[in-house]
Design a protein around this motif. Sequence first.
Motif, PDB file in Angstrom:
ATOM      1  N   GLU A 164       0.819  -1.210   0.000  1.00 29.07           N
ATOM      2  CA  GLU A 164       0.000   0.000   0.000  1.00 29.07           C
ATOM      3  C   GLU A 164       0.856   1.265   0.000  1.00 29.07           C
ATOM      4  O   GLU A 164       0.604   2.191  -0.778  1.00 29.07           O
ATOM      5  N   VAL A 165       1.891   1.320   0.839  1.00 31.87           N
ATOM      6  CA  VAL A 165       2.674   2.562   0.923  1.00 31.87           C
ATOM      7  C   VAL A 165       3.646   2.726  -0.241  1.00 31.87           C
ATOM      8  O   VAL A 165       4.003   3.846  -0.606  1.00 31.87           O
ATOM      9  N   LEU A 166       4.078   1.617  -0.851  1.00 26.90           N
ATOM     10  CA  LEU A 166       5.012   1.696  -1.969  1.00 26.90           C
ATOM     11  C   LEU A 166       4.314   1.643  -3.320  1.00 26.90           C
ATOM     12  O   LEU A 166       4.890   2.002  -4.342  1.00 26.90           O
ATOM     13  N   GLY A 167       3.085   1.135  -3.338  1.00 20.84           N
ATOM     14  CA  GLY A 167       2.422   0.935  -4.617  1.00 20.84           C
ATOM     15  C   GLY A 167       3.090  -0.156  -5.423  1.00 20.84           C
ATOM     16  O   GLY A 167       2.991  -0.188  -6.656  1.00 20.84           O
ATOM     17  N   ALA A 168       3.789  -1.071  -4.745  1.00 21.42           N
ATOM     18  CA  ALA A 168       4.504  -2.141  -5.443  1.00 21.42           C
ATOM     19  C   ALA A 168       3.515  -3.064  -6.139  1.00 21.42           C
ATOM     20  O   ALA A 168       2.446  -3.361  -5.612  1.00 21.42           O
ATOM     21  N   ALA A 169       3.884  -3.523  -7.332  1.00 22.93           N
ATOM     22  CA  ALA A 169       2.978  -4.366  -8.100  1.00 22.93           C
ATOM     23  C   ALA A 169       3.745  -5.151  -9.142  1.00 22.93           C
ATOM     24  O   ALA A 169       4.958  -4.972  -9.318  1.00 22.93           O
ATOM     25  N   ARG A 170       3.058  -6.043  -9.853  1.00 19.91           N
ATOM     26  CA  ARG A 170       3.689  -6.834 -10.903  1.00 19.91           C
ATOM     27  C   ARG A 170       4.369  -5.892 -11.890  1.00 19.91           C
ATOM     28  O   ARG A 170       3.852  -4.843 -12.242  1.00 19.91           O
ATOM     29  N   ALA A 211      10.879   3.770  -6.259  1.00 24.30           N
ATOM     30  CA  ALA A 211      10.608   3.687  -4.819  1.00 24.30           C
ATOM     31  C   ALA A 211      11.880   3.293  -4.083  1.00 24.30           C
ATOM     32  O   ALA A 211      12.005   2.172  -3.589  1.00 24.30           O
ATOM     33  N   PRO A 212      12.861   4.221  -3.996  1.00 19.77           N
ATOM     34  CA  PRO A 212      14.056   3.941  -3.200  1.00 19.77           C
ATOM     35  C   PRO A 212      13.805   4.273  -1.734  1.00 19.77           C
ATOM     36  O   PRO A 212      13.191   5.298  -1.426  1.00 19.77           O
ATOM     37  N   THR A 221       6.880   3.106  10.131  1.00 18.38           N
ATOM     38  CA  THR A 221       6.670   4.416   9.516  1.00 18.38           C
ATOM     39  C   THR A 221       7.438   4.531   8.208  1.00 18.38           C
ATOM     40  O   THR A 221       8.402   3.805   7.961  1.00 18.38           O
ATOM     41  N   LEU A 222       7.005   5.484   7.374  1.00 19.77           N
ATOM     42  CA  LEU A 222       7.682   5.784   6.110  1.00 19.77           C
ATOM     43  C   LEU A 222       7.296   7.193   5.690  1.00 19.77           C
ATOM     44  O   LEU A 222       6.145   7.608   5.861  1.00 19.77           O
ATOM     45  N   ASN A 223       8.257   7.918   5.134  1.00 19.97           N
ATOM     46  CA  ASN A 223       7.957   9.253   4.622  1.00 19.97           C
ATOM     47  C   ASN A 223       7.036   9.147   3.412  1.00 19.97           C
ATOM     48  O   ASN A 223       7.324   8.396   2.472  1.00 19.97           O
ATOM     49  N   PRO A 224       5.917   9.882   3.407  1.00 21.83           N
ATOM     50  CA  PRO A 224       4.964   9.777   2.300  1.00 21.83           C
ATOM     51  C   PRO A 224       5.406  10.566   1.073  1.00 21.83           C
ATOM     52  O   PRO A 224       6.074  11.599   1.193  1.00 21.83           O
ATOM     53  N   ILE A 241      17.501  10.893  -7.138  1.00 24.35           N
ATOM     54  CA  ILE A 241      17.121   9.616  -6.518  1.00 24.35           C
ATOM     55  C   ILE A 241      16.261   9.945  -5.303  1.00 24.35           C
ATOM     56  O   ILE A 241      16.772  10.332  -4.249  1.00 24.35           O
ATOM     57  N   PRO A 242      14.924   9.816  -5.418  1.00 19.53           N
ATOM     58  CA  PRO A 242      14.004  10.307  -4.380  1.00 19.53           C
ATOM     59  C   PRO A 242      13.852   9.346  -3.196  1.00 19.53           C
ATOM     60  O   PRO A 242      12.809   8.729  -2.985  1.00 19.53           O
ATOM     61  N   VAL A 243      14.890   9.239  -2.396  1.00 16.31           N
ATOM     62  CA  VAL A 243      14.910   8.272  -1.291  1.00 16.31           C
ATOM     63  C   VAL A 243      13.978   8.719  -0.167  1.00 16.31           C
ATOM     64  O   VAL A 243      13.999   9.876   0.250  1.00 16.31           O
ATOM     65  N   ARG A 244      13.182   7.770   0.313  1.00 17.61           N
ATOM     66  CA  ARG A 244      12.279   8.005   1.444  1.00 17.61           C
ATOM     67  C   ARG A 244      12.790   7.196   2.627  1.00 17.61           C
ATOM     68  O   ARG A 244      12.987   5.993   2.522  1.00 17.61           O
TER      69      ARG A 244
END
Length: 605
Positions: A220-226, A355-356, A392-395, A376-379
């Motif tokens: 959900e927070v990363l939007g990771a998908a196939r 999504a780094p 937690t994770l930076n949105p 490189i947009p590291v969160r």
Amino acid sequence: MTATVEQSTGTATLVARLLEHAAARADEVAIREKYRGVWREWTWAGYAKRVAGVAAGLRSLGVVPGSRIAVHAENRPEWVIADLAAQGLGACTVGVYPTSPAAEVEYLLGHSEAEVLIAEDEEQLDKALAVRERLPLLRHIVVMDPRGLRFADLPGVLTFAELEERGAVPDAAERYAESVEALDPEATAILVYTSGTTGPPKGAMISHTNLVASGRAFVEVLGAARGDEVLSYLPLCHVAERLISVIDGIWAGLVVNFGEGGPSFSNDLRDVQPTVFLGVPRVWEKMLATVEIRMADASRLKRALYRACLRQGRRIAPRRMSGRTTFGDRLVLALCGLLVFRALRERLGMSRVRAPISGAAPIAPQVLEWLWAIGIPVREGYGQTENTAICTLNPVGDIRLGTVGVASPGVEVRIADDGEILTRSAGVFQGYLDNPTATAQTVDADGWLHTGDVGELDADGFLRITDRKKDIIITAGGKNISPSEIENLLKVSPFVREAVVIGDRRRFLTALIGIELDTVGNWASRRGLAYTTYADLSAKPDVQALIDGVVREANERLAQVEQIKKFTLIGKELDHEDGELTATQKVKRRAMEERFGPEIEAMYT
């Protein structure tokens, strides 16, 4: 099983999710492995088939629900295949770090009561054989890469290929699906041993439900998908890599790439160009140091272009973090990308990353600023073994440097009266194996996990970690100091690899500093400064002066009480086997103070 990926709402285990992917995406790539320089791949159907076959092989060895299976190897497909095979049988997987010496192997196998050990090669086999007579419950050892070894005189030892042959039975897939269907989601799926910075490692029991909760939250927070790809490179024993390669890999259906590792890591990264990437601070710091070395040796024109573009990138970075770039900003960034940053990101293996993430330890904001400046947009995020790596994770669109972001979906965070960070979620673990006292100290009656970290929550719910509760330094003057912030400030320098701040009950702060061999060696060579060993280089007066400059620069950013008054360059690279680092490369402060006691005392005389 006939469930599709889209029908997975009620899926209760990772292994059930694996079978969903195998049914719905049979011919899509699930795993790639770089073998002798050539990438080879397995589909989801092939992945599930190998898992079911290994499960059948383990069943033939007497593995039953509740059994414990240890894996002692570098990252490779067989690691996760064995892990998922054991989970699907209702057994529990125990990871052993490849760098663990024989004594630690004995402790982990004995404490976990492992019945089967899956070892990588002769090196790991030898460690197990050296302690096997003291491990009466260890019945079988399976060797992944035998390389011509003969096991005729070694009872209970077989190869991974032989294990798969034992599992090559007609009904392997059906029996595996049946055992997966029968799993209790609340049963322990894996044991993850903590780093042990303050004592022997503790076995954190993580359930199938914990794993699924972690997978759901991160997708959900990363939007990771196939279609997303990851590179498996951190030790799979560590919850961070388990999160990426197994939990997210299976839950989101990512393509997991296994490179050749070690010295080939940078080449592997360039080959894969992952879209999702979790980097520990050391990886990001190394990228910065590598670019600094290259720029020092580049032509005058390249250096000028890099510096000019970096200035622009740094100027625009705050607006990129807040999602408020202007048309002019985007135009400038496009030009800088064309001139410098696009090629630089490709060289670093970050050309496709969307999504780094930085996690597993604190990172200096200055390093994150540089990464954002070059595109490189590291969160930065926060989690630990005991909450299955979710907290937690930076949105996206609201990145706040110096914080680890806001609570992930389904996670509650609060600060205790003494400043300790408490979390509560479906990811909170079941407790420590055979250690009810430590469990009760860690998870209270209301389900709050006491993390051992000290931090602050701002009005918007952003969490800032100040230090480990046990690491806070109280000076002789009664001042509370957070050493990690000072250490990170020193490690921003490409010349510093390790920094350990000393000063508890002392009049002032000092530091033990370990140089970065590559960058300091390059610096010395360009100045014609000859050296032979790490110790020799560290002892050079010119190197002492170089690091003195680093310390002085850091002190300018610190309050008087936080400043480093004296430092000592340690004459060796810190090592896990020597007891100075944990298996996850965290410094053992107590061990450092004992190992370098004379050097520390000399700074206070």
